[in-house]
Design a protein around this motif. Structure first.
Motif, PDB file in Angstrom:
ATOM      1  N   GLU A  68       0.850  -1.192   0.000  1.00 42.30           N
ATOM      2  CA  GLU A  68       0.000   0.000   0.000  1.00 42.30           C
ATOM      3  C   GLU A  68       0.879   1.233   0.000  1.00 42.30           C
ATOM      4  N   GLN A  70       2.342   4.305   1.510  1.00 39.56           N
ATOM      5  CA  GLN A  70       2.431   4.633   2.937  1.00 39.56           C
ATOM      6  C   GLN A  70       1.992   6.074   3.203  1.00 39.56           C
ATOM      7  N   GLU A  71       1.935   6.876   2.130  1.00 45.07           N
ATOM      8  CA  GLU A  71       1.564   8.277   2.337  1.00 45.07           C
ATOM      9  C   GLU A  71       0.116   8.361   2.821  1.00 45.07           C
ATOM     10  N   GLY A  72      -0.107   9.271   3.713  1.00 39.51           N
ATOM     11  CA  GLY A  72      -1.474   9.501   4.161  1.00 39.51           C
ATOM     12  C   GLY A  72      -1.946   8.539   5.229  1.00 39.51           C
ATOM     13  N   LEU A  73      -1.110   7.577   5.591  1.00 41.95           N
ATOM     14  CA  LEU A  73      -1.523   6.672   6.667  1.00 41.95           C
ATOM     15  C   LEU A  73      -1.315   7.376   8.009  1.00 41.95           C
ATOM     16  N   CYS A  97     -11.885   1.582  13.638  1.00 41.56           N
ATOM     17  CA  CYS A  97     -11.273   1.054  12.416  1.00 41.56           C
ATOM     18  C   CYS A  97     -11.629  -0.418  12.217  1.00 41.56           C
ATOM     19  N   ARG A 100      -7.789  -4.444   7.543  1.00 38.82           N
ATOM     20  CA  ARG A 100      -7.675  -4.798   6.134  1.00 38.82           C
ATOM     21  C   ARG A 100      -7.745  -6.317   5.941  1.00 38.82           C
ATOM     22  N   ARG A 121      -1.007   1.359  11.595  1.00 38.36           N
ATOM     23  CA  ARG A 121      -1.191   2.469  10.667  1.00 38.36           C
ATOM     24  C   ARG A 121      -2.507   2.235   9.949  1.00 38.36           C
ATOM     25  N   ARG A 123      -5.699   3.825   7.212  1.00 41.52           N
ATOM     26  CA  ARG A 123      -6.098   4.745   6.151  1.00 41.52           C
ATOM     27  C   ARG A 123      -7.510   5.228   6.465  1.00 41.52           C
ATOM     28  N   GLY A 135     -11.774   4.178   9.586  1.00 41.58           N
ATOM     29  CA  GLY A 135     -10.440   3.864   9.093  1.00 41.58           C
ATOM     30  C   GLY A 135     -10.284   2.377   8.841  1.00 41.58           C
ATOM     31  N   VAL A 138      -4.020  -0.911   8.084  1.00 39.48           N
ATOM     32  CA  VAL A 138      -3.273  -1.458   6.949  1.00 39.48           C
ATOM     33  C   VAL A 138      -2.044  -2.227   7.438  1.00 39.48           C
TER      34      VAL A 138
END
Ligand SMILES: Nc1nc2c(ncn2[C@@H]2O[C@H](COP(=O)(O)OP(=O)(O)OP(=O)(O)O)[C@@H](O)[C@H]2O)c(=O)[nH]1
Ligand SMILES: [Mg+2]
Ligand SMILES: [Zn+2]
Length: 378
Positions: A68, A70-73, A97, A100, A121, A123, A135, A138
């Motif tokens: 995935e 990793q940005e924005g997690l 949350c 996944r 972490r 999303r 959320g 992940v």
């Protein structure tokens, strides 16, 4: 089940070998806490346990652990599990949350892929009608340690990433159960945590029996605190013990785990229960493990009381190393693979006879050694 997309992540990630659970495994069992409660069974932390028959854990394949972006997690810590959701604290607020799918499918022999104390972490997902999750978890960071027990034919991780286990027992109502204390000590040590013994309701110790038990464990080198949430005896010491560390409180229902936390931090207002006059047992007032931050940079996990604590996931050959007074004597046994039960020339049995090892401690060892429930490891 991992699909091709899971394997062909665009970003290179760490390859790991994992076991997969067959999709044809039996469907998840839905929990019925009310029924369990009535039957006097332990309340379980996870509401989403699935039952896996033996032989379903055999398929192994290599997957990419993080495919995935990793940005924005957002990074956070799981503070409690509620039904299908994990409540994750990112330092600002709590996010409900889900987990996944690939993480759910990875079989780690556990009832649920995340537990209280896990660093994760997630999303953010867009709110959809009828969907409560905000959320999706992940990734889960590798755990430093875990408090585990065997429950429902699978391992239940009660809490992760905690430094110490405060094994709470009470002087009376309910009376102390040294065998249960021993099981918690074994699980704490096997999971990489320091066991500490808290003997609560010391105000009820009119005959000194509880203090004698406290002394037994102190003599073995364990930190033992006699305390009372009623009179506040020992509460300052407990507060000191918690400072700058993370601690999971464990023990039978009704021993006063939540009461002690309330005494340590007035205003916390955790729900406390009553102890039934007939059974002298607690009523499972705390129903879900919860990570709470206290003043003094102390993190505590309050847990529901248990009736029994099955440690049969620990290989029986390892048990002797968690009985601290056995360790120096083991090399003196006649047979190098002595199990300290039927053998002749056993240094442990000799020490019991000579009263250098407490008979109840030896009995605890024998019971844990022999107590292999169905599905437990050899
Ligand atoms: N005499 C006495 N009673 C206490 C003490 N600590 C707790 N109690 C009582 O014990 C009962 C059970 O306390 P809880 O704090 O709910 O026990 P718990 O261990 O959290 O129980 P579960 O949440 O069911 O696992 C309550 O009625 C408390 O008032 C103590 O130090 N002395
Ligand atoms: Mg409680
Ligand atoms: Zn032996």
């Amino acid at each position: 089940m991992a699909d091709a997309n899971e394997k062909k992540g665009k970003k290179p990630g760490r390859k790991v070998r994992v076991s997969f659970r067959s999709n044809r495994s039996r469907p998840s069992r839905t929990k019925d806490w009310t029924r369990q409660h009535r039957a006097g069974e332990d309340i379980e932390v996870s509401a989403s346990e699935s039952v896996v028959a033996k032989g379903h854990l055999s398929r192994k394949r290599t997957i990419i652990e993080t495919d995935e972006p990793q940005e924005g997690l957002i990074a956070g810590t799981v503070v409690t599990l509620r039904g299908q959701f994990a409540a994750v604290d990112d330092g600002k607020r709590i996010w409900p949350c889900t987990v996944r799918r690939i993480l759910r499918t990875l079989t780690i022999g556990e009832r649920f892929p995340v537990t209280v104390g896990d660093r994760v972490r997630f999303r953010v997902v867009a709110d959809a009608p009828g969907v409560q999750a905000e959320g999706v978890i992940v990734t889960v960071e590798p755990r430093q340690n875990e408090l585990r027990r065997f429950a429902g034919r699978r391992v239940q991780v009660i809490a992760a990433n905690v430094d110490q286990v405060l094994i709470v027992s009470s002087a009376d109502l309910p009376p102390p159960k040294p065998h249960l204390i021993d099981r918690y000590i074994v699980s704490a040590l096997a999971g990489g945590m320091t066991p500490v013994i808290g003997l609560n309701k010391i105000d009820l110790d009119t005959d000194g029996r509880a203090r004698t038990i406290a002394q037994r464990y102190a003599m073995l080198g364990y930190c033992v605190l006699c305390c009372s949430a009623l009179t506040n005896e020992g509460v300052d010491e407990l507060r000191q013990l918690f400072r700058g560390r993370s601690t999971v409180l464990a023990g039978q229902s009704g021993v006063g785990k939540s009461s002690l936390l309330n005494a340590i931090q007035p205003g916390l207002k955790l729900r406390v229960g009553t102890v039934s006059d007939e059974t002298l047992k607690g009523r499972h007032t705390t129903t879900t493990a919860e990570l709470i931050r206290l003043a003094g940079d102390a993190y505590v996990v309050d847990t529901p009381g248990v009736r029994s604590f099955d440690v049969s996931m620990i290989p029986r050959g390892e048990l002797e190393q968690y009985f601290t007074e056995f360790v120096p004597l083991v090399p003196e046994c006649k047979f190098p693979d002595c199990t300290h039960i039927p053998e002749t020339g056993c240094a442990i049995k000799r020490a019991v006879k000579e009263e250098r090892i407490h008979p109840e401690r030896y009995e605890s060892y024998v019971r844990m050694f022999e107590d292999r429930t169905e599905g437990g490891l050899a």
